[in-house]
Design an enzyme around this catalytic site. Sequence first.
Site, PDB file in Angstrom:
ATOM      1  N   LYS A   1      80.886  44.574 -11.827  1.00 45.59           N
ATOM      2  CA  LYS A   1      80.884  45.351 -10.575  1.00 45.59           C
ATOM      3  C   LYS A   1      82.197  46.105 -10.439  1.00 45.59           C
ATOM      4  O   LYS A   1      83.273  45.509 -10.405  1.00 45.59           O
ATOM      5  CB  LYS A   1      80.686  44.417  -9.385  1.00 45.59           C
ATOM      6  CG  LYS A   1      80.802  45.103  -8.023  1.00 45.59           C
ATOM      7  CD  LYS A   1      80.789  44.085  -6.883  1.00 45.59           C
ATOM      8  CE  LYS A   1      81.150  44.727  -5.560  1.00 45.59           C
ATOM      9  NZ  LYS A   1      81.279  43.723  -4.464  1.00 45.59           N
TER      10      LYS A   1
ATOM     11  N   LYS B   1      83.377  47.442   7.642  1.00 45.47           N
ATOM     12  CA  LYS B   1      84.156  46.213   7.724  1.00 45.47           C
ATOM     13  C   LYS B   1      85.214  46.332   8.807  1.00 45.47           C
ATOM     14  O   LYS B   1      85.626  47.437   9.186  1.00 45.47           O
ATOM     15  CB  LYS B   1      84.861  45.941   6.387  1.00 45.47           C
ATOM     16  CG  LYS B   1      83.967  45.586   5.223  1.00 45.47           C
ATOM     17  CD  LYS B   1      84.813  45.350   3.972  1.00 45.47           C
ATOM     18  CE  LYS B   1      83.968  45.055   2.752  1.00 45.47           C
ATOM     19  NZ  LYS B   1      83.354  43.722   2.814  1.00 45.47           N
TER      20      LYS B   1
ATOM     21  N   ASP C   1      87.748  44.838  -5.092  1.00 39.83           N
ATOM     22  CA  ASP C   1      86.293  44.755  -5.214  1.00 39.83           C
ATOM     23  C   ASP C   1      85.800  45.289  -6.554  1.00 39.83           C
ATOM     24  O   ASP C   1      84.599  45.285  -6.809  1.00 39.83           O
ATOM     25  CB  ASP C   1      85.616  45.505  -4.053  1.00 39.83           C
ATOM     26  CG  ASP C   1      84.314  44.858  -3.641  1.00 39.83           C
ATOM     27  OD1 ASP C   1      84.121  43.659  -3.937  1.00 39.83           O
ATOM     28  OD2 ASP C   1      83.473  45.528  -3.031  1.00 39.83           O
TER      29      ASP C   1
ATOM     30  N   GLU D   1      76.629  46.240  -1.109  1.00 37.67           N
ATOM     31  CA  GLU D   1      76.463  47.336  -2.065  1.00 37.67           C
ATOM     32  C   GLU D   1      76.635  46.902  -3.510  1.00 37.67           C
ATOM     33  O   GLU D   1      76.094  47.519  -4.423  1.00 37.67           O
ATOM     34  CB  GLU D   1      77.456  48.465  -1.749  1.00 37.67           C
ATOM     35  CG  GLU D   1      78.865  48.316  -2.306  1.00 37.67           C
ATOM     36  CD  GLU D   1      79.617  47.096  -1.788  1.00 37.67           C
ATOM     37  OE1 GLU D   1      80.477  46.586  -2.520  1.00 37.67           O
ATOM     38  OE2 GLU D   1      79.343  46.653  -0.654  1.00 37.67           O
TER      39      GLU D   1
ATOM     40  N   ARG E   1      75.503  44.354  -5.205  1.00 38.83           N
ATOM     41  CA  ARG E   1      74.254  43.960  -5.869  1.00 38.83           C
ATOM     42  C   ARG E   1      73.384  45.173  -6.172  1.00 38.83           C
ATOM     43  O   ARG E   1      72.583  45.147  -7.111  1.00 38.83           O
ATOM     44  CB  ARG E   1      73.504  42.944  -5.011  1.00 38.83           C
ATOM     45  CG  ARG E   1      72.954  43.471  -3.710  1.00 38.83           C
ATOM     46  CD  ARG E   1      72.594  42.377  -2.730  1.00 38.83           C
ATOM     47  NE  ARG E   1      73.778  41.681  -2.262  1.00 38.83           N
ATOM     48  CZ  ARG E   1      73.749  40.640  -1.422  1.00 38.83           C
ATOM     49  NH1 ARG E   1      72.582  40.177  -0.986  1.00 38.83           N
ATOM     50  NH2 ARG E   1      74.850  40.054  -1.027  1.00 38.83           N
TER      51      ARG E   1
END
Length: 460
Positions: free
Chosen positions: A228, A240, A251, A312, A314
């Site tokens: 990812k 958020k 991330d 997002e 996944r």
Amino acid sequence: MPSIFETAAASSAIPITFATTSTWPAIRDGLTDEARRFATANGFAAKPGACLILPAPDGHIAQVLFGLEDETAKHKDLFRPGALAGVLPTGTYRFANNPHDARLAALALALGSYRFTRYRKADAPDVRLALPDGLDAAELARVADAATLARDLVNTPSNDMGPVELALAAQQLAERHGASFSCIVGDELVQQNFPLIHAVGMASTRAPRLIELLWGDPAHPKVTLVGKGVSFDSGGLDLKTSSGMLLMKKDMGGAANVLALAQMVMDAKLKVRLRVLIPAVENAVSGCAFRPLDVFASRKGITVEIGNTDAEGRLILADALAYADEETPDLLIDMGTLTGAARVALGPELPPFYTQDEALAADVARCAAAENDPLWRMPLWAPYDTWLDSKVATLNNAPSNGFAGSITCALFLQRFVAQAKSWLHLDIYAWTPSSKPGRPEGGECQGARALYKLLSERYG
């Protein structure tokens, strides 16, 4: 980060003596009178993590004493010697006796020496280690260098680590090891049937992309790594909070760890046909951002309703996994910083992993323990699969009941894997919240060392 390991033992290396509360009396009795008085005056009692530098008569360092847990302790931190990286002055050292695990102790010392120096010079001492006999300096350096790559990528702020820069890091790695590199960018994602990757990244001024790296003999077993690569996650329109956004530069930690694992595999020349796929996006907010309750087709043909734009990761992994699955790899592994639920359940140090392959699960657990790279198996609990149902599409990306978030994410991803002979999913944190021995605060190489051991055993 240059290797701290000396390939030949140096006779002048400063000895590090490891002591426990049980072994300390005998070690103390073996010291010179002056050293014994110095240790007593400084209150050294061999408590875990305690360190004392004993001076020589000429003012140089004669010896280092370092405390470890007793052999009978319920828990022994095998990375405890990594704390030495923060307390030893410049010099070359050696182990005078064995810690609990000499290989992991040496690795921890290297990992503990890490400093992120892109924006500020670190005035760290030059600590080097003359390795004990039997330890492979090249192998230890290989693992430490890969951990440095992952940490550097995660620690770099998003303004300097967007989808473009992530692709560049992958390209440089490919060039270094003679791998092929390609990238599908922007609207080409739609044209080549990667609609979910495009949907997540289309709001950003930095175009989304799918990064691909290929290496190794096509006749060897196919191992595919998917990471990812969300360079920054605002949460999208399901925005958020400011505190929730604070660490979202990490991330892309799944991508960073996949690249670290790929570096180890290629450098060790494992007998695999390696494929690396990284969907790289920024989950931003603009007039063209994807919205809650939008419905998108996926590469696999499964339609997905957007229950939450902040789920997002996944989505982009789904398209990449479907693409990877099309060539029926022998082993398909994905890694991502996916759910807060995983951290609620297991904390930041113990990522969950998921697989239906019992033999693979046992090997992963064993390798994780052996490498002090903790992982914990969680179930792909089939009864929860219905929670992903949508009234208007095949799937919803975020069940509304709030339960078992890491499990339902894994179940979502499982829908996009059908042909791979074995599939393994890791929901990692990729960050050390507070410094620990061998693990400085910041970006972390998490799970990759355990997986490298697994791949080395299978394809070394």
